[in-house]
Write a protein that holds these residues in place. Structure first.
Motif, PDB file in Angstrom:
ATOM      1  N   GLU A  53     -15.438   2.664 -67.917  1.00 63.28           N
ATOM      2  CA  GLU A  53     -16.772   2.227 -67.202  1.00 63.28           C
ATOM      3  C   GLU A  53     -16.268   1.467 -65.854  1.00 63.28           C
ATOM      4  O   GLU A  53     -15.280   0.866 -65.814  1.00 63.28           O
ATOM      5  CB  GLU A  53     -17.115   1.113 -68.173  1.00 63.28           C
ATOM      6  CG  GLU A  53     -17.863   1.866 -69.436  1.00 63.28           C
ATOM      7  CD  GLU A  53     -18.512   0.804 -70.319  1.00 63.28           C
ATOM      8  OE1 GLU A  53     -19.359  -0.154 -69.709  1.00 63.28           O
ATOM      9  OE2 GLU A  53     -18.232   0.755 -71.506  1.00 63.28           O
ATOM     10  N   LYS A  58     -23.027   4.600 -60.655  1.00 63.43           N
ATOM     11  CA  LYS A  58     -23.793   4.186 -61.993  1.00 63.43           C
ATOM     12  C   LYS A  58     -24.437   5.135 -62.859  1.00 63.43           C
ATOM     13  O   LYS A  58     -24.519   5.255 -63.972  1.00 63.43           O
ATOM     14  CB  LYS A  58     -24.772   2.995 -61.662  1.00 63.43           C
ATOM     15  CG  LYS A  58     -25.756   2.544 -62.568  1.00 63.43           C
ATOM     16  CD  LYS A  58     -26.521   1.265 -62.096  1.00 63.43           C
ATOM     17  CE  LYS A  58     -27.214   1.860 -60.673  1.00 63.43           C
ATOM     18  NZ  LYS A  58     -27.970   0.723 -60.233  1.00 63.43           N
ATOM     19  N   GLU A  59     -25.304   6.170 -62.133  1.00 60.10           N
ATOM     20  CA  GLU A  59     -25.984   7.191 -62.439  1.00 60.10           C
ATOM     21  C   GLU A  59     -25.287   8.245 -63.238  1.00 60.10           C
ATOM     22  O   GLU A  59     -25.624   8.505 -64.353  1.00 60.10           O
ATOM     23  CB  GLU A  59     -26.916   7.950 -61.640  1.00 60.10           C
ATOM     24  CG  GLU A  59     -27.854   6.778 -60.514  1.00 60.10           C
ATOM     25  CD  GLU A  59     -27.114   6.529 -59.370  1.00 60.10           C
ATOM     26  OE1 GLU A  59     -27.902   5.786 -58.591  1.00 60.10           O
ATOM     27  OE2 GLU A  59     -25.904   6.536 -59.017  1.00 60.10           O
ATOM     28  N   GLU A  61     -22.204   7.618 -64.582  1.00 61.48           N
ATOM     29  CA  GLU A  61     -21.512   6.939 -65.552  1.00 61.48           C
ATOM     30  C   GLU A  61     -22.437   7.070 -66.775  1.00 61.48           C
ATOM     31  O   GLU A  61     -22.088   7.176 -67.889  1.00 61.48           O
ATOM     32  CB  GLU A  61     -20.738   5.655 -65.088  1.00 61.48           C
ATOM     33  CG  GLU A  61     -20.200   4.890 -66.140  1.00 61.48           C
ATOM     34  CD  GLU A  61     -19.543   3.682 -65.460  1.00 61.48           C
ATOM     35  OE1 GLU A  61     -20.169   2.677 -66.047  1.00 61.48           O
ATOM     36  OE2 GLU A  61     -18.777   3.909 -64.941  1.00 61.48           O
ATOM     37  N   ARG A  62     -23.545   6.397 -66.426  1.00 60.48           N
ATOM     38  CA  ARG A  62     -24.458   6.338 -67.687  1.00 60.48           C
ATOM     39  C   ARG A  62     -24.759   7.506 -68.229  1.00 60.48           C
ATOM     40  O   ARG A  62     -24.716   7.645 -69.753  1.00 60.48           O
ATOM     41  CB  ARG A  62     -26.078   5.846 -66.894  1.00 60.48           C
ATOM     42  CG  ARG A  62     -27.186   5.524 -67.978  1.00 60.48           C
ATOM     43  CD  ARG A  62     -28.490   5.041 -67.319  1.00 60.48           C
ATOM     44  NE  ARG A  62     -28.132   4.226 -66.270  1.00 60.48           N
ATOM     45  CZ  ARG A  62     -28.721   4.271 -64.959  1.00 60.48           C
ATOM     46  NH1 ARG A  62     -29.420   5.308 -64.757  1.00 60.48           N
ATOM     47  NH2 ARG A  62     -28.393   3.366 -63.999  1.00 60.48           N
ATOM     48  N   GLU A  63     -24.960   8.673 -67.662  1.00 55.29           N
ATOM     49  CA  GLU A  63     -25.106   9.750 -68.378  1.00 55.29           C
ATOM     50  C   GLU A  63     -23.567  10.285 -69.043  1.00 55.29           C
ATOM     51  O   GLU A  63     -24.022  10.990 -70.148  1.00 55.29           O
ATOM     52  CB  GLU A  63     -25.631  11.060 -67.502  1.00 55.29           C
ATOM     53  CG  GLU A  63     -25.911  12.299 -67.968  1.00 55.29           C
ATOM     54  CD  GLU A  63     -27.237  12.158 -68.805  1.00 55.29           C
ATOM     55  OE1 GLU A  63     -27.455  12.895 -69.458  1.00 55.29           O
ATOM     56  OE2 GLU A  63     -27.891  11.282 -68.495  1.00 55.29           O
ATOM     57  N   ARG A  66     -23.370   8.503 -72.293  1.00 57.47           N
ATOM     58  CA  ARG A  66     -24.388   8.698 -73.302  1.00 57.47           C
ATOM     59  C   ARG A  66     -24.602  10.235 -73.988  1.00 57.47           C
ATOM     60  O   ARG A  66     -24.598  10.137 -75.075  1.00 57.47           O
ATOM     61  CB  ARG A  66     -25.825   8.977 -72.471  1.00 57.47           C
ATOM     62  CG  ARG A  66     -27.160   9.094 -73.204  1.00 57.47           C
ATOM     63  CD  ARG A  66     -28.385   9.362 -72.548  1.00 57.47           C
ATOM     64  NE  ARG A  66     -28.257  10.674 -71.866  1.00 57.47           N
ATOM     65  CZ  ARG A  66     -28.477  11.797 -72.461  1.00 57.47           C
ATOM     66  NH1 ARG A  66     -28.773  11.743 -73.707  1.00 57.47           N
ATOM     67  NH2 ARG A  66     -28.294  13.158 -71.788  1.00 57.47           N
TER      68      ARG A  66
END
Length: 91
Positions: A53, A58-59, A61-63, A66
């Motif tokens: 992390e 951000k975009e 990493e979030r995906e 997930r």
């Protein structure tokens, strides 16, 4: 926790959508990464290795965090362009 991902990076959403469709119909991720990606990781089939992390935008990493193992994302937009992400590991 760390994840391992490969990605295909392109500038154009229409191209990203077309690549995603090819993947959904059985194309090999590593071959499409070598053919289309604008990232230097394309020489390794898009492999980015393991990351934790806070190491990616951000975009992305979030995906990446997930996704389930082996899953491929729909195109994800970041400041660098459009990414299609494949999760290849976690530890």
């Amino acid at each position: 926790m760390q994840v391992r991902c490969s990605h295909i990076l392109v500038k154009d959403k229409a191209l990203a959508d077309r690549i995603y469709d090819e993947l959904r119909h059985g194309a090999r991720f590593d071959e499409l990464a070598r053919r289309y990606s604008t990232c230097p990781s394309k020489s390794k089939g898009g492999d980015l290795g393991f990351f934790g992390e806070g190491q990616m935008v951000k975009e992305f990493e979030r995906e990446a965090f997930r996704l389930s193992y082996g899953a491929i994302s729909r195109p994800v937009h970041t400041q660098f362009g459009w990414h299609i992400i494949k999760k290849t590991g976690a530890k």
